[in-house]
Design a protein around this motif. Structure first.
Motif, mmCIF file in Angstrom:
data_model
loop_
_atom_site.group_PDB
_atom_site.id
_atom_site.type_symbol
_atom_site.label_atom_id
_atom_site.label_comp_id
_atom_site.label_asym_id
_atom_site.label_seq_id
_atom_site.Cartn_x
_atom_site.Cartn_y
_atom_site.Cartn_z
ATOM 1 N N ASP A 37 0.877 -1.165 0.000
ATOM 2 C CA ASP A 37 0.000 0.000 0.000
ATOM 3 C C ASP A 37 0.915 1.216 0.000
ATOM 4 O O ASP A 37 1.479 1.587 1.036
ATOM 5 N N ALA A 38 1.100 1.822 -1.158
ATOM 6 C CA ALA A 38 2.102 2.878 -1.280
ATOM 7 C C ALA A 38 1.621 3.943 -2.256
ATOM 8 O O ALA A 38 0.711 3.717 -3.056
ATOM 9 N N GLY A 39 2.278 5.092 -2.187
ATOM 10 C CA GLY A 39 1.950 6.147 -3.130
ATOM 11 C C GLY A 39 2.603 7.453 -2.725
ATOM 12 O O GLY A 39 3.193 7.571 -1.648
ATOM 13 N N VAL A 40 2.466 8.405 -3.598
ATOM 14 C CA VAL A 40 3.010 9.744 -3.355
ATOM 15 C C VAL A 40 2.038 10.760 -3.925
ATOM 16 O O VAL A 40 1.240 10.462 -4.807
ATOM 17 N N GLY A 41 2.111 11.972 -3.398
ATOM 18 C CA GLY A 41 1.330 13.070 -3.956
ATOM 19 C C GLY A 41 -0.160 12.833 -3.974
ATOM 20 O O GLY A 41 -0.861 13.310 -4.866
ATOM 21 N N GLY A 42 -0.678 12.094 -2.996
ATOM 22 C CA GLY A 42 -2.115 11.839 -2.941
ATOM 23 C C GLY A 42 -2.589 10.686 -3.798
ATOM 24 O O GLY A 42 -3.773 10.346 -3.780
#
Length: 810
Positions: A63-68
């Motif tokens: 579960d990952a991400g950047v910038g929303g």
């Protein structure tokens, strides 16, 4: 007494053959539908539960991400399995899968494209329960370039030859030695494979990179280990292994990245939850379903059986007057109520047992068609005797007791004096209960009608929605080799000579298939802020071929050779996501982050395209960036004219096989390929529609019984009305008026229930149809029309009866 009850029951069934057949048909059809759906539901609930240690097997998910922009995926990094074995005492065994996609396999002159090929670690057999009919599971996947195949594939490629030691040619590039034959895998698993190749073949499987996620990692926990204990260690795992690599890419500390909106976590998913409870988890290894569909179909099964039982009650009530004198005489002769209840329940159970025998016969006949409808290979397997027979007995008892309960207690309550004097009208004490039963039947039917309508309407919406590109008349061809990538422009030039070919483009993917994503840094944003954008590599003519409009700036053009090295095109969502308008985005610098700063790719945004759907309509359109990177091309898209398609395909085949020699010809039309995204909804609509029609038919049998009852009760009234001048039409309206009220009440009850259920179902779609009030009104009107048509026979029969005969009634 049992013999006496049985004799009387059989005598009554023989005496009233029409009534018995009608009841038998309703119950048998209801049981058939219920059992078919129960087979389906049982199969859906059984996925991945056949492993001996199923309760201890978990999949690592990211579960990952950047910038929303966050992604939940079933994939993880290459080193995670080995690291957990080394650092987490809760883990007993770990293994990984890697999926290559469609692969060409060959043996001598036999060559086939195979969809279900997986690479697996040698510890595969330590985690999962799959048996080898030939070969040693301890060594079968240890050596590079070794492969296992299933019994079915062994027969396909080698016939009666022993496949062990034989060599399969992989993608015209590698030779794989067959080291084992797998027993045909069970279908009820989210893992679908025909071939398992040794993971040791892949050099990338030994990569130390934690921020590249291409592997599916499965863990077998120790018997006493709690998954929560292992999950509690994931933050420190990220801090130790992932954070340093993220910091090297971003040039900022991991904590600063998290503060700016970045996220990187892992979670465990039980293997038994993957098939039905993976909503939101992307990039599955195989086809998954949704628990909601299982619950909906399970409810339909119960509803159909309930409707069939109500049908029985109504028919029993309709002929109660014919048995009133029988009850009175039996009570005068000394029968007590308990004996009569047993007799009537016995008759109901006997009929239910006969209906079950008919239902089993119908199941055997209908199962092939149901399997085709549901996409299954279900079978009524009596080898699992105890479970199957317990289910059949339970359904029989449920139907028999539920259907016979009301008639038994009503009929047994008749007072002998009132019956023998002729002052009793059967069922006159409880007209409300009969009305409740009919309202329940039609409320269920209306809910099913609305549900079917909404599912079909959502499918129509998805088929007809403007996707932002034109998917019709586009043929997609594969690029199989690096030489194919290098020679694309030559191939394109040759294709464009044909008058029926409009345009040709290459790309890393096409709408409807997987788009990778990558972190990007935008001009003007703080250094610690990065954005996750879906990436697509294309050739110059991709936008023209797909007919994707540019809303600001320009598309890629061969007039600007630097576009291939220094230009990006983004979609409207990406522009909004990074705080730009479409116009202001043009000219901005955007940097695709590599695993090191040196591998980063900085380019200028030259255009913004209108948002188009490149994923399922379940998902909102995501930010996307396009660039020209020829070494990433996987597909050639060819837009053709609709005239003489077969000749155009023949030309494409000839040129493609010269372009990719050694590979069998294959192609797909883009609209058909994109249509696979709502295949599950297509199947649901067919199942829903079929069983809704059957439920309504069974409900009509019950309504027919009640119409018969009411016509019988009002025989003298109808006779008097006709003597006083009533017309046939007025008599028909008189008898139909009560049913109109009942159906109207059923609609009032069903409409909010249907609205709640279907509104909840539609929430799974980011892009969905509106719940049209006309759909509800149409369902109610259909139910009313069906009711009128059902009772019209009895109403006309009563209306046309000679008044003299009516006044002589009883």
């Amino acid at each position: 007494m049992f013999k006496n009850y049985l004799t009387i029951a059989l005598r009554n069934l023989r005496k009233h053959k029409g009534y018995a057949l009608l009841n038998l048909a309703g119950l048998a059809l209801g049981m058939t539908c219920c059992l078919l759906i129960m087979l389906y539901v049982r199969d859906e609930l059984s996925y991945d539960r056949f492993h001996a240690n199923a309760e201890r097997i978990y999949r690592m998910c990211l579960d990952a991400g950047v910038g929303g922009q966050f992604v939940k995926g079933g994939f993880t990094a290459a080193p995670i399995a080995e690291t957990l074995l080394r650092e987490a005492p809760e883990v007993e065994a770990a293994m990984r899968f890697w999926r290559p996609g469609r692969v060409l396999l060959g043996y001598e002159e036999k060559r086939f494209y195979e969809e279900h090929v997986l690479f697996a670690d040698s510890s595969f057999f330590n985690v999962f329960d799959y048996a080898l009919v030939a070969g040693d599971p301890r060594t079968a996947l240890t050596e590079p370039n070794s492969v296992l195949l299933t019994e079915e594939m062994a027969q396909k490629y080698f016939g009666r030859e022993n496949p062990l030691g034989k060599v399969l040619r992989y993608d015209n590039r590698l030779d794989f030695k067959i080291t084992g034959v797998l027993q045909t895998p069970r279908r009820n698993s989210h893992l679908r494979f025909d071939f398992l190749a040794a993971m040791a073949t892949r050099e990338d499987s030994r990569s130390p990179v934690w921020i590249s996620n291409n592997y599916y990692t499965y863990l077998l926990l120790r018997p006493n280990a709690a998954p929560e204990q292992l999950a509690a260690k994931f933050p420190s795992l990220v801090k130790k292994h992932v954070a340093p690599q993220i910091e090297r890419v971003m040039g900022k500390s991991f904590d600063e990245a998290v503060a700016a909106g970045a996220k990187w976590t892992y979670f465990l998913q039980p293997v038994t939850d993957i098939y039905l409870h993976s909503n939101g988890v992307q990039s599955e290894l195989g086809v998954t379903s949704d628990a909601k569909y299982v619950y909906i179909l399970g409810a339909i099964a119960v509803f159909i059986l309930l409707i069939a039982c109500i049908n029985f009650m109504n028919l029993a009530t309709a002929r109660a007057s014919q048995r009133a004198k029988e009850v009175g005489l039996r009570k005068v002769r000394g029968s007590v109520r308990a004996q009569l209840v047993k007799q009537f329940l016995g008759e109901s159970l006997l009929l239910a047992f006969m209906a079950m025998l008919v239902a089993l016969t119908l199941m055997e006949l209908l199962l092939p068609y149901f399997n085709q409808l549901a996409g299954k290979a279900l079978a009524l397997n009596f080898s699992n005797g105890a479970t199957v027979f317990a289910t059949l007995i339970a359904v029989t008892l449920f139907a028999g007791v539920l259907a016979g309960l009301y008639p038994a207690f009503v009929l047994s309550a008749f007072q002998p004096v009132a019956v023998l004097k002729g002052s009793l009208r059967a069922g006159a004490k409880s007209p409300w209960l009969r009305s409740v039963l009919v309202v329940a039947q039609f409320a269920i039917s209306i809910v099913l009608l609305v549900g079917t309508g909404v599912v079909f309407e959502q499918l129509r919406f998805m088929r007809e929605k403007n996707l932002g590109f034109h998917k019709e008349q586009v043929v997609v061809l594969p690029i199989e080799t690096p030489a194919g990538e290098r020679n694309f422009e030559t191939f394109r030039s040759e294709l464009l000579r044909h008058p029926n070919i409009v345009s040709v483009a290459a790309s890393s993917s096409v709408p409807g298939r997987f788009f990778g994503d990558n972190a990007h840094r935008a001009e003007g944003a703080p250094a610690e802020v990065v954005y996750l954008l879906n990436t697509l590599s294309t050739s110059f003519d991709f936008l023209n071929t797909m007919d994707i409009p540019v809303v600001a700036g320009r598309g890629f053009s061969e007039k600007f050779p630097t576009d291939s090295t220094s230009a990006f095109i983004i979609n409207e969502t990406a522009a909004r996501h990074m705080g730009w308008t479409a116009e202001s985005a043009v000219g901005k610098r955007l940097t695709a982050l590599g695993q090191t700063p040196e591998e980063s790719d900085a380019r200028t945004v030259i255009g913004v395209v209108k948002d188009f759907h490149f994923e399922s309509l379940h998902l909102e359109i995501k930010p996307m960036v396009m660039a020209i990177r020829p070494t990433w091309f996987n597909n050639v898209s060819v837009r053709i004219r609709p005239e003489n398609i077969s000749a155009t395909l023949g030309f494409l085949q000839e040129k493609w096989q010269a372009y990719e020699p050694g590979y069998p010809w294959r192609y797909v039309f883009l609209d058909e390929d994109f249509g696979r995204l709502f295949q599950r909804e297509e199947r649901l609509s067919q199942i829903f529609g079929t069983f809704t029609m059957l439920a309504i038919f069974i409900a009509c049998l019950g309504l027919f019984g009640l119409a018969s009852f009411i016509a019988e009760q009002r025989t003298k009234e109808i006779g008097v009305r006709k003597v006083l001048g009533a017309t046939v039409q007025s008599v028909v309206m008189l008898l139909s008026k009560e049913f109109t009220k009942l159906v109207a009440l059923a609609f009032i009850i069903a409409a909010p229930i249907a609205y709640f259920v279907m509104q909840n179902w539609l929430q799974d779609f980011a892009y969905r149809t509106a719940l049209d009030p006309m759909l509800f009104l149409a369902a109610g009107a259909s139910a009313l029309l069906i009711a009128w048509l059902t009772v019209s026979y009895q109403a006309l029969k009563a209306a046309l009866t000679n008044p003299v005969e009516a006044l002589r009634y009883e």
